[in-house]
Design a protein around this motif. Structure first.
Motif, PDB file in Angstrom:
ATOM      1  N   GLY A 229       0.817  -1.215   0.000  1.00  0.00           N
ATOM      2  CA  GLY A 229       0.000   0.000   0.000  1.00  0.00           C
ATOM      3  C   GLY A 229       0.841   1.252   0.000  1.00  0.00           C
ATOM      4  O   GLY A 229       1.082   1.842   1.036  1.00  0.00           O
ATOM      5  N   LYS A 231      -0.267   3.705  -1.105  1.00  0.00           N
ATOM      6  CA  LYS A 231      -1.278   4.723  -0.861  1.00  0.00           C
ATOM      7  C   LYS A 231      -1.709   4.623   0.591  1.00  0.00           C
ATOM      8  O   LYS A 231      -2.121   3.574   1.058  1.00  0.00           O
ATOM      9  CB  LYS A 231      -2.463   4.456  -1.792  1.00  0.00           C
ATOM     10  N   PHE A 233      -4.018   5.250   3.851  1.00  0.00           N
ATOM     11  CA  PHE A 233      -5.437   5.427   4.142  1.00  0.00           C
ATOM     12  C   PHE A 233      -5.602   6.743   4.885  1.00  0.00           C
ATOM     13  O   PHE A 233      -5.129   6.908   5.990  1.00  0.00           O
ATOM     14  CB  PHE A 233      -5.923   4.258   4.993  1.00  0.00           C
ATOM     15  N   THR A 367      -1.526   6.365   9.417  1.00  0.00           N
ATOM     16  CA  THR A 367      -2.846   5.912   8.972  1.00  0.00           C
ATOM     17  C   THR A 367      -3.917   6.638   9.734  1.00  0.00           C
ATOM     18  O   THR A 367      -3.851   6.767  10.954  1.00  0.00           O
ATOM     19  CB  THR A 367      -2.997   4.407   9.220  1.00  0.00           C
TER      20      THR A 367
END
Lengths: 392, 382, 363
Positions: A229, A231, A233, A367
């Protein structure tokens, strides 16, 4: 139709009356019900798509006329904007809002099979119910054979590039996930089949000489970091800016936690000062609050380097209330404010100090925490709590 | 911080007239000089015998007094406030009204500790000490009350009054002889049977009060009056140190007969202390602490309220206490934290390995937000 | 006779013709009719025939004129039965249904403002846009729901009545009643309080249903620039005391929020009334106002305070002891003291107080 075909043929067999049966019926095909249904659905789908396309085109013209826009400039973005203007929906779920899209994008795709004129499917794998993945497995099998043959023939010979005799180089990547493979092959299959495919792939990749099939193998590999990930969250790591007056680097980001929205600015070349809504770090009486606020600095080992300036507000207070009412004093709780500021600080520190991005990410500070207060339900004192249960 | 600045009062006379002795302390820093002015930023130890006499165990904040028991010594940091107080105390003169100082600052920045350091300083300079542990005790922790026979409507507090007298006796042992030489001004008729005659040593008032609780409140008033009188006559210098002084104008939990709360001006002890604060006597120094305990809500965990003198004293108290010199106590600087850290390491007070590392030192410093109280608590648990 | 006329009347209807044809052709009952109507020639004609009595030919009943049970069963078994297709039970309803109006619209010729002139709930048959709405968990499997019978599209507000074309039409229509906004006020914001000293704010609330009412729309906020009232000093102080929290010292604005009446107009009138009353009351001078003491002042003044007297006393004593005193420092201290007492107290202000005090006392 099937029944008629059957009875007619049986009739033809039992009562031999050739004149009563017309010619075209004698050559009626014995097609299965599945294929029959497929053909019917296919025709229906085609007709429906035509109708929808025509409808969409008319709709576009109507919309252009309504909003006094040029029909040639009415691309999908313009349509979206016009629909947002005409149907302002306050729904938070973007999938729930009204859309106007061409039917090719919106309607579910129809699975096409290719058949020949006799109604037989073009490949025998049709009957395996998972043609594409079995096809892939066959392909892997064929390639495995060819690689082994290649190696046997060319080991020790000089006519071949030495690198070609190595196993394929698959470092820094991993096999694509089952979901991605389903998307790639546009077919659904079970997890066991996926496992078999991966076993087959692994075997092929481990063979010496499989470097010749590097391209084929890499089609089914994805880079390591992509799965973890890249990217984040929540809000992304912001850009670093430079303050005009003091010439110091800073980064600014807006995040939220529970009911508290925080705008955090972290300035480089500082002394470790905190200014959160005018409060300093020692104004946070709980050790937990101070630990939360300092966590990004501790992990990135930049204690005393950055100055933090933050302003917070209540998200629910931003809804318009009547002016004769006092705004409801809602807050996220004791740790919500520090956590919101911590998230913002971590993102900014990752921006100003890029080598700390990985430790911060691994510690989970980058996050966003999406949890919100659960609503309390009727006939219960709270969200989950129940009244005292009595057996009778 | 050397005492300096443009002086309205001639300093030369001061310096010649009395030698101010620096409180005896073991200096921890390398540049320690015995007869120099108090060095700011160093750790200073108070001798245990002195501490016992000054009743430090009950006057210091709880964590420090517990530390005293554990480590067997009282070592505190000399910081700017105490240096300021020391220089202010040098200025006290018999011709000038008493100098009033108000220690104010955020929670846990060292107000009470500075007060006790000042008391120690006064002790070593042979001042008389009137030290009240907390004015809140007078207004809120009143166990039993008696209506005053001296002035109607006033409420006496026998147990607190006895405690005050005992404390005074214990703390002023170093000048007990001098006090014994001071004589009463007039006849004191405590009740029909007890009386103290004129020209008797004032130590008798103290003994009288300790022996008879129901007279103690009046004895306190008389003692204070005598002290003021003798200070005016330049017989001795008095340091009045009141912790939580703003409670003298705060909330009371003493109920009158008609079940309403009595205002603080109805309590005799409060009245007596207010008189000690007031401006009409000379040759003394009044050191007060403005503490948030009085106005803070115990249930409000997150709220941050003001800690400035006007807020805490209230308008009435502020106007009474004016003119005063406010002295602020602040959080530690890095060097002060370092000094304290080294002391703890030397004493093996910091138990864990992580705390002794460089990273641990920095984390302790920042996690406590440089607040002395939080720093002490963090070190105690690490 | 009654019966015959009845027959005669029915005989003129088309239904009667149909029935007649269905039963036995055009000739059915004609001979009888002819007999009945009394035409001799017809009677003569019919006399010669064996069934000249005016009767129809009585057929011998051999078997019914329909397919018998056995034959139908046979046909069904062999599969040759004629399948009667019955029309739908709701055929007439379906025929009566018209196609959606949107299909009859021509985008080039149709004016949308004519079709949707005012605010209306969404109607799928009228709006020609193929808009879809409805959240699906798996978008690829199932598209958002179409507009026909979609309650969500009905629930959300729509601005089909306020397309840019419609707005332009509205503006054109009312332009002749409007005057331009004064450009001087646009350029210079400081002129606004003097030209427009009172501003009234209220809100309108839109709901998802058919109900246009909201109780909050009755609330009026009236903001008055107090300087424009041109009150005397005493009157201003009295107004500030009367207004209490409604007066903001920094901006000099008086804010009145009224919600005690049921309608907006009533609240507005009440707000005006309140302003009038405040103004007149502020201008009144009462006898008991003379009794005002120092402790009643809104602000604390240095002159006349106990602090000043104590400080002067202190300086006196210092003078008598033969020391230097500084008068200027006292005045400066007085200024600082006033700000300290009358404004919000902060740590910085307290430090300033300390510095001034030390300077004055020379510590």
């Amino acid at each position: 139709m099937l029944r008629i075909a059957l009875t007619r043929s049986s009739r033809a067999m039992s009562i031999a009356s050739p004149s009563s049966v017309p010619d075209n019926e004698a050559s009626v095909r014995k097609i299965g019900k599945a294929l029959e249904t497929y053909l019917k659905n296919s025709q229906q789908h085609v007709a429906m798509m035509e109708k929808h396309r025509a409808e969409f085109e008319t709709g576009r013209r109507h919309l252009a006329k309504m909003m006094s826009l040029d029909i040639h400039e009415l691309d999908q973005e313009a349509i979206d904007r016009a629909i947002q203007y005409l149907f302002p929906s306050g729904l938070t779920d973007p999938k729930a809002r009204p859309v106007m899209r061409p039917p090719d994008e919106v309607l579910p795709k129809f699975q096409r099979f290719t058949f020949d004129e006799e109604g037989k499917p073009e490949g025998t794998r049709f009957f395996t119910l998972n043609p594409k993945i079995y096809g892939l497995m066959s392909e892997i099998g064929v390639k495995t054979q060819s690689v082994m043959k290649f190696y046997d023939e060319h080991v020790g010979s000089r006519s071949v590039n030495k690198n070609d005799l190595e196993p394929a180089n698959l470092s820094g990547s991993q096999w694509i996930t089952a979901d991605k493979m389903k998307k790639k092959l546009s077919e659904k299959f079970s997890n066991e089949l996926y496992a078999q495919v991966i076993i087959a792939f692994e075997h092929l990749a481990s063979l010496p000489g499989s470097a010749i099939e590097q391209k084929f193998l890499s089609e089914f590999r994805e880079p390591m970091t992509a799965s973890t990930g890249s990217k984040l969250f929540g809000p992304a790591i912001p850009e670093v800016q430079i303050c005009a007056e003091t010439n110091r680097r800073f980064a600014e980001v807006t995040t939220h936690c529970k009911d508290t929205r925080a705008t955090v600015r972290v300035i480089d070349a500082g002394k470790g000062k905190y200014d959160i809504d005018g409060l300093q770090l020692h104004d946070f009486r709980h050790l937990q609050a101070r630990e939360i606020l300092l966590a990004p600095m501790i992990i990135s080992q930049t204690l005393g380097r950055f100055d933090v300036k933050a302003t917070t507000s209540c998200i629910s207070n931003s809804l318009p209330e009547a002016p004769n009412r006092e705004p409801l004093k809602r807050s996220g709780g004791m740790s919500a404010l520090p956590r919101a500021v911590r998230h913002g600080t971590a993102l900014c520190v990752a921006a100003l100090n890029p080598e700390s991005t990985e430790p911060l990410r691994l510690s989970g500070l980058l996050t966003l925490d999406p949890r919100k207060n659960e609503r309390s339900k009727v006939n219960q004192p709270g969200a989950r709590a129940k009244w005292i249960w009595k057996r009778r | 911080m050397k005492p300096c600045g443009r002086l309205v009062f001639q300093v030369a006379r001061r310096m010649g007239a009395c030698e101010q002795k620096i409180s005896s302390c073991r200096q921890f820093s390398s540049e320690a000089t015995a007869h120099d002015s108090i060095k700011v930023g160093t750790l200073c130890e108070m001798e245990l015998a002195v501490a016992k006499q000054l009743n430090m165990k009950s006057h210091l904040p709880a964590p420090l007094s517990k530390q005293m028991d554990t480590l067997g010594e009282i070592v505190t940091l000399i910081r700017e406030p105490i240096a300021e107080i020391a220089s202010c105390m040098r200025v006290v003169d018999k011709n000038l009204p008493n100098l009033r100082l108000v220690l104010w600052g955020a929670f846990g920045t060292g107000k009470t500790v500075t007060l006790n350091q000042a008391v120690h300083h006064a002790y070593s300079n042979k001042w008389a000490i009137v030290h009240l542990r907390s004015a809140m005790e007078l207004t809120r922790r009143v166990k039993e009350i008696e209506m005053s026979s001296f002035v109607s409507g006033r409420i006496n507090d026998p147990s607190n009054a006895v405690a005050i007298l005992q404390n005074f006796k214990q703390q002023n042992q170093h000048i007990w002889k001098i006090l014994g030489e001071l004589l009463t001004e007039k006849d004191y008729e405590w009740s029909k049977s007890e009386r103290t005659l004129k020209s008797k040593p004032i130590t008798e008032i103290i003994e009288m009060g300790i022996s008879a609780p129901f007279l103690a409140s009046d004895c306190v008033g008389a003692l204070f009056r005598e002290l003021r009188r003798h200070a005016k006559d330049d017989k001795l210098r008095v340091l009045v140190a009141i912790d939580d002084a703003n409670s003298l104008w705060g909330k009371t939990l003493v109920k009158r007969a008609d079940r309403t709360y009595a205002p603080p001006s109805d309590l005799t002890l409060v009245v007596h202390f207010r008189r000690m604060i007031s401006n009409d006597w000379t040759n003394g120094c009044v050191l007060m602490v403005a503490d948030k305990k009085e106005v803070a809500d115990a249930r409000d965990e997150l709220g941050v309220s003001r800690h400035t003198p006007l807020e805490l004293f209230g308008e009435e108290g502020f106007e009474f206490v004016e003119p005063f010199v406010p002295i602020e106590t602040t959080n530690y600087t890095e060097s002060e934290t370092d000094a304290l850290y080294n002391y703890y390491v030397n004493k093996n007070w910091l138990a864990s390995k992580a705390a002794r590392s460089e990273e641990g030192r920095k984390q302790l410093m920042h996690l406590s937000a440089f607040n002395p109280y939080y720093y002490e608590r963090l070190c105690a648990f690490n | 006779m009654h019966r015959l006329t009845h027959i005669g009347a029915r005989s003129k209807s088309t239904l009667a013709d149909k029935l007649r044809n269905a039963v036995g052709g055009a000739d059915y009952g004609k001979s009888k009719q002819a007999m009945v109507s009394g035409s001799l020639a017809a009677k003569d004609e019919n006399l010669k025939l064996p069934y000249s009595q005016g009767e129809d030919f009585r057929e011998l009943y051999v078997m019914p004129k329909r397919k018998l049970r056995g034959q139908t069963q046979l046909e069904q078994a062999t599969g040759r039965a004629e399948i009667k297709t019955r029309s739908r039970f709701d055929l007439m309803d379906r025929l009566a249904e018209r196609p959606p109006r949107s299909e009859e619209m021509d985008p080039e010729k149709q004016k949308w403002t004519d079709i949707w002139p005012a605010a209306r709930t969404f109607s799928a048959s009228v709006v020609p846009l193929p808009v879809r709405m409805g959240s699906r968990p798996n978008v690829e499997k199932r598209a958002p729901f179409k507009k026909e019978g979609n309650l969500e599209l009905v629930k959300i507000p729509n601005f089909l009545h306020l397309t840019p074309v419609a707005i332009q039409q509205h503006c054109e229509a009312i332009k002749k009643f409007c005057t331009p906004f004064p450009p001087e006020l646009l350029s210079d914001a400081s002129l606004t309080p003097s030209v427009l000293p009172i501003s009234v704010q209220y809100s309108t609330y839109i709901h998802q249903g058919t109900n246009i009412r909201d109780i909050r729309s009755r609330v009026i906020t009236m903001i008055v620039d107090v300087a424009s009232l041109k009150l005397s000093e005493n009157a201003l102080e009295k107004l500030v005391r009367l207004a209490g929290k409604r007066y903001n010292q920094e901006t000099g604005k008086l804010t009145i929020i009224t919600d005690r009446c049921h309608t907006r107009k009533q609240n507005q009138d009440y707000a005006h009334y309140l302003l009038t009353v405040l103004y007149h009351e502020a201008n009144k001078q009462e006898a008991w106002a003379e009794l005002k003491e120092r402790s009643d002042n809104l602000r604390v003044e240095f002159d006349g305070s106990t602090t000043k007297s104590k400080l002067e006393d202190l300086i006196e004593k210092a003078k008598s002891a033969g020391l230097k005193t500084d008068e200027k420092a006292l005045a400066e201290f007085g200024e600082m003291w006033k700000t300290y007492r009358n404004t919000e107290e902060t740590a910085e202000k307290t430090r300033e107080y300390g510095r001034q005090m030390k300077k004055m006392l020379g510590i």
